[in-house]
Design a protein around this motif. Structure first.
Motif, PDB file in Angstrom:
ATOM      1  N   UNK A 194       0.837  -1.193   0.000  1.00  0.00           N
ATOM      2  CA  UNK A 194       0.000   0.000   0.000  1.00  0.00           C
ATOM      3  C   UNK A 194       0.877   1.250   0.000  1.00  0.00           C
ATOM      4  N   UNK A 195       0.550   2.162  -0.904  1.00  0.00           N
ATOM      5  CA  UNK A 195       1.286   3.421  -0.994  1.00  0.00           C
ATOM      6  C   UNK A 195       0.301   4.565  -0.792  1.00  0.00           C
ATOM      7  N   UNK A 196       0.561   5.378   0.211  1.00  0.00           N
ATOM      8  CA  UNK A 196      -0.204   6.600   0.450  1.00  0.00           C
ATOM      9  C   UNK A 196       0.775   7.758   0.547  1.00  0.00           C
ATOM     10  N   UNK A 197       0.615   8.730  -0.325  1.00  0.00           N
ATOM     11  CA  UNK A 197       1.514   9.878  -0.324  1.00  0.00           C
ATOM     12  C   UNK A 197       0.733  11.134  -0.676  1.00  0.00           C
ATOM     13  N   UNK A 198       1.470  12.193  -1.013  1.00  0.00           N
ATOM     14  CA  UNK A 198       0.808  13.472  -1.279  1.00  0.00           C
ATOM     15  C   UNK A 198      -0.071  13.438  -2.533  1.00  0.00           C
ATOM     16  N   UNK A 199       0.107  12.425  -3.376  1.00  0.00           N
ATOM     17  CA  UNK A 199      -0.693  12.356  -4.611  1.00  0.00           C
ATOM     18  C   UNK A 199      -1.989  11.573  -4.425  1.00  0.00           C
ATOM     19  N   UNK A 200      -2.097  10.803  -3.354  1.00  0.00           N
ATOM     20  CA  UNK A 200      -3.294   9.968  -3.167  1.00  0.00           C
ATOM     21  C   UNK A 200      -4.288  10.686  -2.252  1.00  0.00           C
ATOM     22  N   UNK A 218      -5.490   4.694  -1.946  1.00  0.00           N
ATOM     23  CA  UNK A 218      -4.084   4.308  -1.968  1.00  0.00           C
ATOM     24  C   UNK A 218      -3.725   3.785  -3.352  1.00  0.00           C
ATOM     25  N   UNK A 219      -2.442   3.602  -3.577  1.00  0.00           N
ATOM     26  CA  UNK A 219      -1.925   2.901  -4.744  1.00  0.00           C
ATOM     27  C   UNK A 219      -1.426   1.543  -4.276  1.00  0.00           C
ATOM     28  N   UNK A 220      -1.380   0.575  -5.181  1.00  0.00           N
ATOM     29  CA  UNK A 220      -0.910  -0.755  -4.839  1.00  0.00           C
ATOM     30  C   UNK A 220       0.283  -1.115  -5.710  1.00  0.00           C
ATOM     31  N   UNK A 270      -9.779   2.219  -3.121  1.00  0.00           N
ATOM     32  CA  UNK A 270     -10.420   2.809  -1.941  1.00  0.00           C
ATOM     33  C   UNK A 270     -10.263   1.881  -0.745  1.00  0.00           C
ATOM     34  N   UNK A 271      -9.944   2.448   0.387  1.00  0.00           N
ATOM     35  CA  UNK A 271      -9.806   1.679   1.628  1.00  0.00           C
ATOM     36  C   UNK A 271     -11.192   1.475   2.225  1.00  0.00           C
TER      37      UNK A 271
END
Length: 702
Positions: free
Chosen positions: A100-106, A111-113, A232-233
């Motif tokens: 799971x990737x959560x950063x300033x763009x998400x 999240x991104x996977x 989506x989480x």
């Protein structure tokens, strides 16, 4: 707010009575929940039986008990497949993993996977087809459009779900495929751990919620430029935990919110969009419960609480922000409400803020407005029929029981259909393993799992016995003790179907005396005034018997076998267990007919017949072989009677085809042809009647 005028108290109490009348009460809420959880358990047990590691969850209003007959909520199903989403590298395990990737763009709540190697805690480095994409950092991400590649026939993509439209007697349904998170994302954990001055959610509820699973589902944010890459989480199981801990007044307020918004807000000239979703109503209710003392939420205060919830929703619309309860930064309204729509919503909300009785009078769902006016003596009568509370109880109880029974039959049928390409030996091996799987669950599982196994196992035992018997008959025209033992183990699947398969097998071996005895016993058990037929080949029901309605209120899911009869279904490998008159049904389709089959028409490769006409057909054939003409004619009369009078025959065309062949045996070719022609009127294509007409005409000419 809490200095409540007397008339508010009176309206609230009468409103509570109305909701009780339409079965929004503790008893029916629990029945709905038990039904959903039982269905959930049956799904999961059977899917894990054949090695598919997918857990099934029934979510939404139907499973929460927060709907009514008039609201007719969808059935929401979440399927968690065998893929793990991890928050950091330390959680990696061999197999399919996504990071799971959560950063300033998400956006918050999304999240991104990143795709990882299954054999080592290392990034996957190769793009693969249209579902993988490389980002600017060189990471391989999986797109949520992968859901489209597994779309089930007849479903349409709606957000993260595969949606199936409603059909007669069947709710619309949404199936969401999800990936399981190994742990909760940090953003959601923070909200769950937050310290509140209020006591809701309680510490116990928070502890339990933390033990529930968290998922990601395939849909991006409406305000994102990278929506195809986002997931989506979902904290749906934690939300279900909160819903299961609401009191009956809070549940009634939630239902009233949905009725009000469906009646006054989500209506025409807003592009027919549900801008205020049920999930937003639920989220607002959570915040309201958390912000007010528990003593406020009682039935004499329903109107005040409803007004408070409406005011809270109005503030959310005004701000354009409805924060997710488990992730406050996640705005549920983001990108969903334009400025123009916002003004329309606020205008309509301004009339609802006080939530006085006049707006409740306008709710036609479940005749709530009329019922309330009758309770308040503002009208004496209405000009249409309003079901009484006892009728509502019968209707709902019957619907819930029917849902369970259909689930049993469809789960078994889907399982057998899934292994149709396997050899006989492999089919038997899989079925043996499945029954052992049920046995382990029954021995070690909880009460829900034990009930599920007890309901499912008989149909699988019957299938094993029938497959073995078909092989026995092909080899030496006898049935082995092993086959008989399995068939007897499945005898109590329902009133008739498994017993009829045993009778059919005995008929094919020529043991007519035993067939006559079995059929006589079935006829004693089958009450034509009560017993209802259940078929999952397609949905058709237009009528339910009064006696059946009355008994449904007395039986629970574990006792349904006394009042239901499944259709009798023979798969191609069971052909030696089928009289030749019925075997034609396995060859019903010409090449042209095959082009006209629907997404659920694979049952047409089987021989399928309703239990009651098959009972009388077998009696006719058996008494013919036993040279008992009087009883033979009685059976023929009953077969004609049931085809003429039974309103819920699912396979009427097959019953007519059997009757036609009986008429041919009676040397009545004109009547036989009439049966086949009527059969064709019921089902123009994929009907063995065409074979019978050609054969009957040829025999007549010759």
């Amino acid at each position: 707010m809490f200095h409540t005028p007397d008339y508010y108290h009176n309206i609230s109490m009468r409103l509570s009575e109305v909701l009780d009348d339409i079965q929004v009460n503790k008893n029916m809420v629990m029945k709905r929940r038990r039904t959903a959880l039982l269905s959930e358990t049956m799904h999961t047990i059977t899917r894990t039986a054949d090695g598919r590691q997918m857990s099934i969850y029934k979510l939404g209003s139907q499973s929460e008990g927060t709907t009514t007959i008039g609201l007719d909520s969808d059935i929401d199903t979440l399927g968690s497949i065998d893929v793990i989403v991890i928050q950091n590298w330390s959680e990696w395990t061999p197999g399919f993993n996504y990071l799971m990737i959560q950063n300033e763009t998400t956006p918050p709540g999304y999240c991104l996977l990143q795709v990882l190697r299954p054999d080592a805690p290392l990034p996957y480095t190769h793009e693969k087809g249209n579902t993988y994409v490389k980002d600017t950092s060189g990471r391989i991400l999986i797109k949520n459009t992968i859901i489209d590649t597994v779309m089930i026939g007849g479903h349409q993509r709606q957000g993260p779900s595969m949606a199936l439209a409603a059909e007669p007697d069947i709710h619309a349904s949404d199936i969401v495929l999800a990936f399981l998170c190994k742990s909760w994302p940090q953003s959601s954990r923070v909200c769950l751990d937050r310290q509140e001055t209020n006591s809701w959610p309680t510490a116990e509820m928070k502890r339990y919620a933390k033990t529930t699973k968290c998922f990601v589902v395939g849909v991006g944010s409406k305000v994102s430029e990278n929506a195809d890459f986002e997931w989506r989480i979902s904290t749906s199981l934690a939300e279900r935990c909160l819903m299961f801990n609401l009191n009956i007044t809070q549940i009634r307020i939630y239902i009233l919110m949905k009725m009000i918004f469906k009646t006054y807000i989500n209506v025409a000239n807003l592009n027919n969009e549900n801008y205020i979703s049920s999930f937003m109503c639920k989220t607002v209710l959570f915040y309201c419960i958390a912000s007010k003392p528990s003593f406020v939420w009682k039935e004499c205060n329903i109107l005040n609480c409803l007004s408070f919830c409406a005011q809270t929703m109005n503030r959310c619309i005004l701000a354009g922000n409805c924060p997710h309860f488990f992730d406050h930064k996640n705005n549920l309204m983001a990108g969903k409400i334009s400025t123009e729509v916002k003004h329309q919503l606020l205008e309509r909300m301004s009339n609802l803020i006080q939530c006085d009785e006049t707006f409740l009078f306008g709710i036609q769902i479940d005749d709530l407005g009329d019922r309330l006016q009758i309770k308040l003596n503002t009208i004496n009568e209405v000009h249409h029929y309003i079901p009484l509370p006892d009728e509502y109880t019968m209707i709902l109880t019957t619907k819930l029981l029917l849902d369970v029974v259909r689930q049993i039959s469809s789960t078994h049928y889907d399982f057998i259909h899934r292994i149709k390409v396997e050899s006989l030996e492999m089919k038997l091996k899989i079925l043996f393993q499945t029954v052992l799987h049920f046995r382990r669950y029954y021995r070690d599982g909880n009460m829900l799992e034990k009930t599920a196994c007890r309901l499912l196992a008989p149909l699988y035992c019957t299938s094993i016995g029938s497959l073995i018997a078909s092989q026995n008959i092909q080899i030496n025209n006898t049935v082995s003790p092993q086959a008989i033992a399995w068939l007897e183990a499945g005898m109590d699947s329902d009133v008739a179907s498994s017993k009829l398969k045993l009778a059919s097998i005995m008929y094919c071996t020529g043991d007519m005396e035993r067939v006559a005895m079995i059929l006589s016993h079935i006829e004693e058990q089958y009450s034509t005034e009560v017993t209802e037929t259940v078929c999952v080949c397609y949905f058709y029901r237009s009528y339910l018997k009064t006696g059946f309605f009355q008994l449904c209120c007395q039986y629970d899911a574990a006792e349904f076998k006394y009042i239901f009869a499944f259709c009798v279904r023979f798969f191609p490998l069971e052909i030696n267990c089928v009289p030749h008159e019925l075997q034609h049904e396995m060859h019903r389709s010409t090449q042209e007919d095959l082009q006209h089959r629907g997404r659920r028409d694979h049952w047409m490769d089987c021989a399928v017949v309703d239990s009651l006409p098959y009972l009388y057909f077998l009696q006719y054939k058996t008494y013919s072989n036993l040279q008992r003409p009087e009883e033979q004619q009685q059976a023929l009369t009953k077969l004609m009677w049931v085809i003429r009078t039974e309103r819920n025959l699912a396979h009427r065309e097959t019953a007519l085809n059997l009757l036609g062949q009986c008429m041919e045996q009676e040397n009545r070719p004109v009547d036989a042809l009439q049966c086949y022609m009527v059969s064709l009127r019921h089902r123009e294509r994929n009907n063995a009647a065409k074979i019978h007409i050609c054969r009957c005409l040829a025999n007549t000419i010759l």
